[in-house]
Design a protein around this motif. Structure first.
Motif, mmCIF file in Angstrom:
data_model
loop_
_atom_site.group_PDB
_atom_site.id
_atom_site.type_symbol
_atom_site.label_atom_id
_atom_site.label_comp_id
_atom_site.label_asym_id
_atom_site.label_seq_id
_atom_site.Cartn_x
_atom_site.Cartn_y
_atom_site.Cartn_z
ATOM 1 N N TRP A 132 -43.053 -23.451 -56.725
ATOM 2 C CA TRP A 132 -41.727 -22.873 -56.533
ATOM 3 C C TRP A 132 -41.230 -23.241 -55.142
ATOM 4 O O TRP A 132 -42.015 -23.547 -54.235
ATOM 5 C CB TRP A 132 -41.736 -21.355 -56.697
ATOM 6 C CG TRP A 132 -42.542 -20.600 -55.669
ATOM 7 C CD1 TRP A 132 -43.875 -20.289 -55.747
ATOM 8 C CD2 TRP A 132 -42.070 -20.077 -54.405
ATOM 9 N NE1 TRP A 132 -44.271 -19.605 -54.619
ATOM 10 C CE2 TRP A 132 -43.182 -19.448 -53.780
ATOM 11 C CE3 TRP A 132 -40.843 -20.063 -53.753
ATOM 12 C CZ2 TRP A 132 -43.094 -18.836 -52.529
ATOM 13 C CZ3 TRP A 132 -40.739 -19.450 -52.513
ATOM 14 C CH2 TRP A 132 -41.856 -18.839 -51.917
ATOM 15 N N LEU A 134 -37.573 -22.402 -52.459
ATOM 16 C CA LEU A 134 -36.271 -21.779 -52.243
ATOM 17 C C LEU A 134 -35.476 -22.650 -51.276
ATOM 18 O O LEU A 134 -35.934 -22.928 -50.161
ATOM 19 C CB LEU A 134 -36.444 -20.372 -51.667
ATOM 20 C CG LEU A 134 -35.158 -19.563 -51.484
ATOM 21 C CD1 LEU A 134 -34.541 -19.211 -52.843
ATOM 22 C CD2 LEU A 134 -35.428 -18.286 -50.678
ATOM 23 N N LEU A 147 -33.310 -21.127 -56.141
ATOM 24 C CA LEU A 147 -34.732 -20.983 -56.433
ATOM 25 C C LEU A 147 -35.112 -21.999 -57.496
ATOM 26 O O LEU A 147 -34.597 -21.975 -58.608
ATOM 27 C CB LEU A 147 -35.037 -19.566 -56.932
ATOM 28 C CG LEU A 147 -36.492 -19.297 -57.360
ATOM 29 C CD1 LEU A 147 -37.453 -19.507 -56.200
ATOM 30 C CD2 LEU A 147 -36.635 -17.895 -57.935
#
Length: 434
Positions: A132, A134, A147
């Protein structure tokens, strides 16, 4: 919310032998992990949140992410395969606290955050760290937070949970809508006839359409914004009672596909069938990250009359019925042994095909009115799902405060569809007037 084009995880399996710490992936996680690792498709998906006001510094954003997301163990998981065997069942391995320097970055967006989102959507996240990231992006009116995550790690409701945890909420802002505690029958799982129906739901319900076929490596994204008052008017258009926002969205998408010539010659059976993700978390579920959804296939009617389309979709998508179907699918998937096999592989290929479903349609309410990043209010949220191996189209609608954001994702070869459909969907919603 997947936002993800796979139904429930029909390629199933059991923990493979190995010496990894952690735990074997649940079937749905494992399927998405395997699809990307095999080179079939990129399973990156994005949540975009727009803010009006001065952007934070990258240092302040990283500090806030560290403080507010550090408690989520899911964000420290990295995918791994025992013994590097390509057919071994994958595991989630826990790591130390994530490094904000790697996970939280500032990105330039000279052509706008929407164009940058399309670029990031086509880029897989590497296996070296939790999948992941951001991104802090500049906009004309302020900034956006994007995101980006592997769908094996997080579903749509997980992303909304993380967004809410990151932002500041006035005391007057309600939290996520509470789900009622499961009753005795529901807690015990769906009855046997529901599992039988879940198996029956695997039968073909769709047919190849003009946007089906091999999906290329680039992405195109289109957006439109629908005022909530306009959506509310459409919901009140039926004499039989107030329709759900999801039914309006699906009926409008059906009309938009028809208007864009994306459905081929109609009528013809089987027809157009949307794959609709349904959250199956229990009453204490809003804080639970991961993939906790199943999908229900909804036929999209081909009627000329917008209200006839809405009535047909509304009958099929009453909330209680969708939940029953979704819970039966989720139970069916979770009860399977975790091992790859010929039958599971065949079912996986079928579920990826246009015979199973035509496109993904996902509608999500953020329950995030009034949230801010410091002094900058959150003014909109949109979701960009991954595409299926043979389905070059996905559509989402995220409801936030006074507007709904409609997003259309295609591959580069169908970029004209991405440009046209968002406007057509809004026009179809506008046409649903009593």
């Amino acid at each position: 919310m997947t936002p993800h084009p796979h139904p429930t995880g029909l390629a199933l399996g059991a923990p493979a032998a190995g010496h990894l710490s952690g735990s074997a992936m649940p079937p749905l996680d494992a399927w998405m992990h395997r699809d990307q690792n095999s080179g079939t498709i990129c399973l990156t998906w994005c949540l975009v949140a727009w803010f009006r006001g001065s952007p934070p510094s990258l240092t302040d954003l990283r500090d806030r992410v560290r403080r507010r997301w550090g408690r989520y163990e899911r964000l420290r998981l990295t995918p791994a395969t025992p013994g590097d065997a390509p057919d071994a069942w994958p595991w989630w391995t826990p790591g130390p606290d994530f490094s904000c320097e790697h996970h939280v970055v500032a990105s330039s967006a000279p052509d706008g955050p929407e164009v940058r989102a399309a670029q990031l959507l086509a880029q897989p996240l590497g296996p070296a760290r939790p999948p992941w990231q951001l991104h802090l992006l500049p906009t004309d009116e302020g900034f956006a937070l994007l995101l980006r995550t592997h769908h094996a790690l997080l579903d749509g409701m997980s992303a909304i949970t993380l967004l809410r945890a990151l932002l500041d909420a006035p005391t007057t802002v309600p939290g996520p809508r509470a789900r009622p505690a499961a009753g005795r029958a529901e807690a015990a799982g769906p009855p046997r006839f529901a599992l039988t129906r879940a198996l029956a739901d695997v039968l073909p319900r769709a047919r190849p359409l003009p946007f089906h076929g091999p999906v290329d490596s680039r992405r195109a994204v289109g957006w439109s914004r629908v005022p909530m008052a306009e959506l509310s008017t459409a919901r009140d258009a039926l004499r039989s009672g107030r329709a759900s926002a999801n039914a309006v969205f699906l009926a409008a998408t059906a009309g938009a596909l028809r208007a864009a010539g994306a459905t081929g010659r109609l009528p013809r059976l089987p027809g157009v069938c949307a794959m609709v993700p349904v959250d199956v978390r229990d009453g204490d579920g809003p804080e639970v990250l991961g993939n906790h959804y199943a999908t229900v296939r909804v036929p999209l009617p081909a009627h000329d009359d917008p209200l006839r389309r809405l009535a047909a979709v509304d009958r099929f998508t009453r909330r209680a019925e969708l939940k029953r179907r979704a819970r039966a699918q989720a139970l069916l998937v979770s009860s399977r042994p975790r091992r790859y096999g010929l039958l599971g592989d065949a079912l996986g290929r079928y579920a990826n095909s246009p015979l199973y479903s035509s496109l993904l349609c996902s509608s999500v309410a953020t329950h995030a009115s009034g949230l801010r990043f410091g002094a900058a209010p959150l003014v909109g949220v949109g979701g960009l799902p991954p595409l299926g191996p043979e389905r070059a189209l996905a559509v989402t609608m995220f409801l936030h405060d006074t507007q709904a954001v409609v997003a259309v994702v295609t591959d580069h070869g169908h970029q004209r569809l991405a440009a046209r459909l968002p406007t057509l969907i809004r026009e179809e919603i506008h046409a649903m007037r009593p």
